[in-house]
Design an enzyme around this catalytic site. Structure first.
Site, PDB file in Angstrom:
ATOM      1  CB  SER A   9      -7.690  -3.027  -1.511  1.00 32.36           C
ATOM      2  OG  SER A   9      -7.510  -4.064  -2.456  1.00 32.36           O
ATOM      3  CG  HIS A  34      -3.746  -3.890   0.660  1.00 31.36           C
ATOM      4  ND1 HIS A  34      -2.962  -4.372   1.691  1.00 31.36           N
ATOM      5  CD2 HIS A  34      -4.464  -4.949   0.210  1.00 31.36           C
ATOM      6  CE1 HIS A  34      -3.207  -5.655   1.867  1.00 31.36           C
ATOM      7  NE2 HIS A  34      -4.110  -6.036   0.969  1.00 31.36           N
ATOM      8  CG  ASP A  36      -5.690  -7.428  -2.139  1.00 29.48           C
ATOM      9  OD1 ASP A  36      -5.169  -7.892  -1.121  1.00 29.48           O
ATOM     10  OD2 ASP A  36      -6.572  -6.550  -2.114  1.00 29.48           O
ATOM     11  CG  MET A  38      -5.773 -12.559  -5.288  1.00 22.09           C
ATOM     12  SD  MET A  38      -7.576 -12.400  -5.272  1.00 22.09           S
ATOM     13  CE  MET A  38      -7.768 -10.968  -4.192  1.00 22.09           C
ATOM     14  CG  HIS A  70      -2.477  -9.958   1.051  1.00 24.68           C
ATOM     15  ND1 HIS A  70      -3.832  -9.952   1.308  1.00 24.68           N
ATOM     16  CD2 HIS A  70      -2.026 -11.165   1.485  1.00 24.68           C
ATOM     17  CE1 HIS A  70      -4.180 -11.093   1.868  1.00 24.68           C
ATOM     18  NE2 HIS A  70      -3.110 -11.846   1.970  1.00 24.68           N
ATOM     19  CG  MET A  72      -4.041 -13.411  -0.789  1.00 23.97           C
ATOM     20  SD  MET A  72      -5.647 -12.611  -0.981  1.00 23.97           S
ATOM     21  CE  MET A  72      -5.126 -11.069  -1.734  1.00 23.97           C
ATOM     22  CG  MET A 141      -6.757 -12.615   5.238  1.00 21.08           C
ATOM     23  SD  MET A 141      -6.693 -11.131   4.207  1.00 21.08           S
ATOM     24  CE  MET A 141      -8.163 -11.343   3.187  1.00 21.08           C
ATOM     25  CG  ASP A 179      -7.705  -7.039   3.051  1.00 20.79           C
ATOM     26  OD1 ASP A 179      -8.784  -6.556   2.684  1.00 20.79           O
ATOM     27  OD2 ASP A 179      -6.838  -7.450   2.251  1.00 20.79           O
TER      28      ASP A 179
END
Length: 224
Positions: A9, A34, A36, A38, A70, A72, A141, A179
């Protein structure tokens, strides 16, 4: 044991030398990158957007690696096209943010991207049941999303086993990704429960050892 792929990540990487760190991870045997994303609304943090995906995509492509994004974020459907155009191979969305989950999954596939689905640790797995036949990746998660460096929630292992049973029951070939709080010390346990992709951030990019040494520790744990 099924071949388990490692997905560093980049949330935990040093962004001053992000390209070099991503390349080091891929040279050391990582097969996913990966990312992330947000938004400060769905989770209490703000991270990165399509421009970072666009920056790491050519590096991943040179190694045949998967760019695993991913989302979020609230209302992810607003940004699917942007992330697809930036080079995402997988877009994973949360059941909690998608009132029309089938439609959003279909929209991802229509963009030529593999759809993934996930949920927070306290959301029942049954919320995924109706869409499991429609996705290429399911993410468990094992921490509450928002920040890197958290500890693995022990109950996640049983949750991974239950989800593996659900996927096998329908003959799904979707990846089962996990994850949160994954380290060499628990990687084998998580893989044995049925995971096929392990996301790790601080355990890859942090600590006193090099990225190559950290990934070698993961490979050794998985082969033991």
């Amino acid at each position: 044991m099924t071949h388990v792929r490692l997905a560093p990540s980049i949330l935990s990487a040093d962004f001053a030398c992000l390209g070099a760190q991503v390349e080091a991870a891929l040279v050391a045997g990582a097969e996913f990158v990966h990312v992330d994303v947000m938004d400060g609304h769905f989770v209490p943090n703000i991270t990165i957007g399509p421009l970072v995906v666009k920056a790491v995509q050519p590096i991943a492509a040179r190694f045949g690696a998967t760019v695993d994004v991913h989302l979020m974020i609230a209302q992810p459907e607003r940004y699917l096209a942007d992330f697809a155009q930036a080079g995402a191979d997988i877009l994973t969305i949360h059941v909690e943010t998608c009132p029309h989950l089938h439609r959003t999954i279909q929209a991802i596939r229509e963009l030529g991207v593999r759809p993934g689905v996930t949920l927070n640790p306290a959301t029942p797995l049954v919320m995924l049941e109706e869409v499991l036949p429609d996705v290429d990746l399911v993410l468990v998660m094992s921490v509450n999303p928002g920040f890197g460096g958290q500890s693995y929630i022990p109950a996640s292992t049983a949750r991974i086993r239950r989800l593996r049973t659900m996927l096998d029951a329908i003959g799904s070939t979707a990846d089962l990704e996990v994850d949160g709080g994954i380290k060499p010390g628990n990687a084998a346990e998580i893989a044995a429960a049925g995971a096929t992709v392990l996301v790790a951030g601080s355990a890859v990019f942090g600590g006193p050892n090099s990225i190559a040494e950290n990934l070698a520790a993961f490979h050794a744990a998985l082969q033991a």
